[in-house]
Design a protein around this motif. Sequence first.
Motif, PDB file in Angstrom:
ATOM      1  N   ALA A 119       0.813  -1.212   0.000  1.00 51.69           N
ATOM      2  CA  ALA A 119       0.000   0.000   0.000  1.00 51.69           C
ATOM      3  C   ALA A 119       0.845   1.260   0.000  1.00 51.69           C
ATOM      4  O   ALA A 119       0.410   2.321  -0.481  1.00 51.69           O
ATOM      5  N   LEU A 120       2.050   1.184   0.533  1.00 49.01           N
ATOM      6  CA  LEU A 120       2.834   2.391   0.772  1.00 49.01           C
ATOM      7  C   LEU A 120       3.135   3.191  -0.497  1.00 49.01           C
ATOM      8  O   LEU A 120       3.059   4.423  -0.480  1.00 49.01           O
ATOM      9  N   PRO A 121       3.450   2.545  -1.646  1.00 54.08           N
ATOM     10  CA  PRO A 121       3.770   3.343  -2.827  1.00 54.08           C
ATOM     11  C   PRO A 121       2.597   4.098  -3.432  1.00 54.08           C
ATOM     12  O   PRO A 121       2.817   5.034  -4.218  1.00 54.08           O
ATOM     13  N   VAL A 122       1.353   3.720  -3.128  1.00 57.00           N
ATOM     14  CA  VAL A 122       0.213   4.340  -3.798  1.00 57.00           C
ATOM     15  C   VAL A 122      -0.542   5.313  -2.905  1.00 57.00           C
ATOM     16  O   VAL A 122      -1.561   5.871  -3.305  1.00 57.00           O
ATOM     17  N   LEU A 123      -0.056   5.552  -1.703  1.00 55.21           N
ATOM     18  CA  LEU A 123      -0.741   6.453  -0.784  1.00 55.21           C
ATOM     19  C   LEU A 123      -0.458   7.903  -1.141  1.00 55.21           C
ATOM     20  O   LEU A 123       0.592   8.231  -1.693  1.00 55.21           O
ATOM     21  N   PRO A 124      -1.369   8.808  -0.799  1.00 55.87           N
ATOM     22  CA  PRO A 124      -1.074  10.234  -0.939  1.00 55.87           C
ATOM     23  C   PRO A 124       0.122  10.622  -0.079  1.00 55.87           C
ATOM     24  O   PRO A 124       0.435   9.962   0.914  1.00 55.87           O
ATOM     25  N   ASP A 125       0.778  11.710  -0.440  1.00 55.55           N
ATOM     26  CA  ASP A 125       1.937  12.151   0.327  1.00 55.55           C
ATOM     27  C   ASP A 125       1.552  12.584   1.732  1.00 55.55           C
ATOM     28  O   ASP A 125       2.304  12.369   2.685  1.00 55.55           O
ATOM     29  N   VAL A 126       0.393  13.213   1.869  1.00 54.68           N
ATOM     30  CA  VAL A 126      -0.070  13.703   3.169  1.00 54.68           C
ATOM     31  C   VAL A 126      -1.288  12.896   3.584  1.00 54.68           C
ATOM     32  O   VAL A 126      -2.252  12.759   2.826  1.00 54.68           O
ATOM     33  N   LEU A 127      -1.248  12.377   4.797  1.00 55.11           N
ATOM     34  CA  LEU A 127      -2.301  11.479   5.280  1.00 55.11           C
ATOM     35  C   LEU A 127      -2.934  12.063   6.542  1.00 55.11           C
ATOM     36  O   LEU A 127      -3.240  13.238   6.591  1.00 55.11           O
ATOM     37  N   ALA A 128      -3.127  11.252   7.556  1.00 54.43           N
ATOM     38  CA  ALA A 128      -3.760  11.702   8.792  1.00 54.43           C
ATOM     39  C   ALA A 128      -3.269  10.822   9.930  1.00 54.43           C
ATOM     40  O   ALA A 128      -2.801   9.695   9.698  1.00 54.43           O
ATOM     41  N   PRO A 129      -3.373  11.278  11.180  1.00 54.00           N
ATOM     42  CA  PRO A 129      -2.822  10.517  12.306  1.00 54.00           C
ATOM     43  C   PRO A 129      -3.399   9.125  12.470  1.00 54.00           C
ATOM     44  O   PRO A 129      -2.712   8.227  12.977  1.00 54.00           O
ATOM     45  N   GLN A 130      -4.674   8.918  12.070  1.00 51.65           N
ATOM     46  CA  GLN A 130      -5.281   7.600  12.255  1.00 51.65           C
ATOM     47  C   GLN A 130      -4.849   6.586  11.198  1.00 51.65           C
ATOM     48  O   GLN A 130      -5.245   5.424  11.245  1.00 51.65           O
ATOM     49  N   VAL A 131      -4.008   7.009  10.262  1.00 49.47           N
ATOM     50  CA  VAL A 131      -3.401   6.094   9.301  1.00 49.47           C
ATOM     51  C   VAL A 131      -2.052   5.660   9.858  1.00 49.47           C
ATOM     52  O   VAL A 131      -1.179   6.491  10.118  1.00 49.47           O
ATOM     53  N   VAL A 132      -1.889   4.353  10.069  1.00 44.34           N
ATOM     54  CA  VAL A 132      -0.659   3.810  10.646  1.00 44.34           C
ATOM     55  C   VAL A 132       0.135   3.125   9.537  1.00 44.34           C
ATOM     56  O   VAL A 132      -0.305   2.100   8.991  1.00 44.34           O
ATOM     57  N   LEU A 133       1.263   3.690   9.187  1.00 46.40           N
ATOM     58  CA  LEU A 133       2.150   3.099   8.192  1.00 46.40           C
ATOM     59  C   LEU A 133       3.103   2.137   8.896  1.00 46.40           C
ATOM     60  O   LEU A 133       3.629   2.449   9.962  1.00 46.40           O
ATOM     61  N   THR A 134       3.354   0.968   8.294  1.00 45.11           N
ATOM     62  CA  THR A 134       4.181  -0.052   8.960  1.00 45.11           C
ATOM     63  C   THR A 134       5.327  -0.520   8.061  1.00 45.11           C
ATOM     64  O   THR A 134       5.433  -1.704   7.717  1.00 45.11           O
ATOM     65  N   PRO A 135       6.230   0.365   7.673  1.00 47.62           N
ATOM     66  CA  PRO A 135       7.339  -0.039   6.794  1.00 47.62           C
ATOM     67  C   PRO A 135       8.473  -0.707   7.556  1.00 47.62           C
ATOM     68  O   PRO A 135       8.651  -0.503   8.759  1.00 47.62           O
ATOM     69  N   HIS A 136       9.268  -1.508   6.840  1.00 48.74           N
ATOM     70  CA  HIS A 136      10.590  -1.856   7.334  1.00 48.74           C
ATOM     71  C   HIS A 136      11.556  -0.787   6.824  1.00 48.74           C
ATOM     72  O   HIS A 136      11.156   0.161   6.120  1.00 48.74           O
ATOM     73  N   ALA A 137      12.845  -0.906   7.150  1.00 51.04           N
ATOM     74  CA  ALA A 137      13.796   0.164   6.855  1.00 51.04           C
ATOM     75  C   ALA A 137      13.877   0.477   5.359  1.00 51.04           C
ATOM     76  O   ALA A 137      13.933   1.647   4.962  1.00 51.04           O
ATOM     77  N   GLY A 138      13.887  -0.552   4.524  1.00 47.92           N
ATOM     78  CA  GLY A 138      13.960  -0.318   3.091  1.00 47.92           C
ATOM     79  C   GLY A 138      12.738   0.408   2.567  1.00 47.92           C
ATOM     80  O   GLY A 138      12.849   1.329   1.739  1.00 47.92           O
ATOM     81  N   GLU A 139      11.554  -0.002   3.025  1.00 51.12           N
ATOM     82  CA  GLU A 139      10.317   0.660   2.593  1.00 51.12           C
ATOM     83  C   GLU A 139      10.262   2.098   3.103  1.00 51.12           C
ATOM     84  O   GLU A 139       9.770   2.993   2.401  1.00 51.12           O
ATOM     85  N   LEU A 140      10.766   2.330   4.318  1.00 48.36           N
ATOM     86  CA  LEU A 140      10.766   3.699   4.827  1.00 48.36           C
ATOM     87  C   LEU A 140      11.708   4.577   4.017  1.00 48.36           C
ATOM     88  O   LEU A 140      11.398   5.736   3.727  1.00 48.36           O
ATOM     89  N   ALA A 141      12.862   4.039   3.636  1.00 57.23           N
ATOM     90  CA  ALA A 141      13.789   4.810   2.809  1.00 57.23           C
ATOM     91  C   ALA A 141      13.140   5.191   1.480  1.00 57.23           C
ATOM     92  O   ALA A 141      13.254   6.339   1.025  1.00 57.23           O
ATOM     93  N   THR A 142      12.434   4.240   0.864  1.00 53.28           N
ATOM     94  CA  THR A 142      11.750   4.530  -0.399  1.00 53.28           C
ATOM     95  C   THR A 142      10.692   5.604  -0.220  1.00 53.28           C
ATOM     96  O   THR A 142      10.548   6.518  -1.045  1.00 53.28           O
ATOM     97  N   LEU A 143       9.930   5.512   0.869  1.00 56.90           N
ATOM     98  CA  LEU A 143       8.899   6.518   1.153  1.00 56.90           C
ATOM     99  C   LEU A 143       9.527   7.894   1.349  1.00 56.90           C
ATOM    100  O   LEU A 143       9.049   8.896   0.790  1.00 56.90           O
ATOM    101  N   LEU A 144      10.591   7.964   2.120  1.00 56.49           N
ATOM    102  CA  LEU A 144      11.235   9.252   2.380  1.00 56.49           C
ATOM    103  C   LEU A 144      11.836   9.837   1.103  1.00 56.49           C
ATOM    104  O   LEU A 144      11.777  11.056   0.879  1.00 56.49           O
ATOM    105  N   GLN A 145      12.396   8.987   0.264  1.00 52.72           N
ATOM    106  CA  GLN A 145      12.937   9.477  -1.005  1.00 52.72           C
ATOM    107  C   GLN A 145      11.834  10.057  -1.872  1.00 52.72           C
ATOM    108  O   GLN A 145      12.024  11.099  -2.519  1.00 52.72           O
TER     109      GLN A 145
END
Length: 509
Positions: free
Chosen positions: A344-370
């Motif tokens: 789900a992480l690659p297709v989410l909007p850039d800005v979300l809301a506090p009740q959305v809990v993202l659960t990446p591992h380190a590689g997925e978080l790096a991709t999201l931050l990039q």
Amino acid sequence: MISAYTGTQIREAEKPLLDSGMGAVLMQRAARGMAGAAIAELRSRGHRLYGSSAVVLAGKGNNGGDGLFAAAYLAGRGMRTTAVLASATAHPDGLAAFRRAGGRVLTLTDANAGELAALAGRADVVIDALLGTGAQGGLRGASAELVSQLSGDPRGLVVACDVPSGVDADTGEAAQPVLPADITVTFGGAKAGLLADPGADFAGRVVVVPIGIEDSLPWPALRRLEAADLAVLLPRPARRAHKYSRGVLGVVAGSPAYPGAAVLACRGALSAGVGMVRYVGPPEVADLIRHSCPEVVCSTGTVAETHVQAWLVGSGMDGADEEEMRRVRDAVDSGLPTVADAGALPVLPDVLAPQVVLTPHAGELATLLQRLGADLDREAVEASTLAAVRRAAGLTEATVLLKGASTLVASPYQDFYSQAEGTPWLATAGSGDVLAGIIGALLAQVGSDVGRFRARGIDPDERWAAIAAMGASLHGLAGAAAAAGGPLTAGRISDALPEMWGKVSTLSN
């Protein structure tokens, strides 16, 4: 609940006492506590104190003073003590007390670093008091050479004074070389960097010694839920509860390539007490779920047609099916609490809301931050996990859970949790899918129960981070119980969860 603080917060709490002339008292309290922790650990390992040896690696600052005073106490208990001074100068009062106790003093140089590393390696106890919480960067010169050689050799009990030298007390970043500690004895309050990776890799067991500043500490920089917190926060069905009142979780997960992820997510949710799980997805995945989890209600409908209290999306999804990706986006856009995992992480909007809990591992978080403009790769995320998860929560305005040996949770309001109850055996395929199911189940059950969190001192606006931390804690506890010290498969985490839940819940009775 364990509260952890930055070095700056601790120093500010100490300042009024230092200004009033109580610096020596604080140092004595710290040193006695450190010596007591070392003695207790030695005894637990079957060592006699009298005649055992201790080497203190002492820097020139107050951290070195703490170590020298602690070594003086050990000398008074009959231990043979040696101080290795990293500088020609040392804390004068600490050094004087150490000499009076009969300790031997050696000064470290470039020429004798190897010899003194060998000496320390033969000791029953090594006290690392080279750098404290205010140090910038890591060890240098002869100190770095000594620790580098000592880190690679067999050695006795290693006790770190406040923080392992080279570990940033605020962030957990580690400037090599760092001597891994068996126990870190920290003063006044746990340091945030000891509960975040990679700092936690070097901290060992953390022992907090009260020194009299505890009532002056501010809001913690980081918290860790304990079993007693779970006992209060976990839901219990009322006498007249029914499946709908106990929470309904919707699941959009799995794909023809990874159907098992949806099964494991559903199993995790069912084991975490949710009243009903509704699966929406491809027929071939739904068929596997029906065979594996007959309790799950499966359909091929839309998100809008599916009545739930929370959603879990993304586990095992590969992005190949546009209809499934649309379901993911619709679930996130619903405004309901949502766990967004993996695909789900690659297709989410850039800005979300506090009740959305993202659960990446380190590689997925790096991709999201990039994607959000941060120039961080996986190595950079793993080198500074707390900073990375903080940045991700700030940029996305979502709650972000970074999976790892120390699982970190950050809210967009910059409230942080660290949970580390698990076992390395949890690093197995499907483990994250079970975790997503557990968190989704908790969101469905207690996401709207603001009073439950307020009663535990948790701001209701921050409850999404607390729920994610609850899920990480349960996942770790169940995984450790299921592994029992040996290999583990993801399905066994779900199997062990109800019994672990029951054990934790009894703590409040």
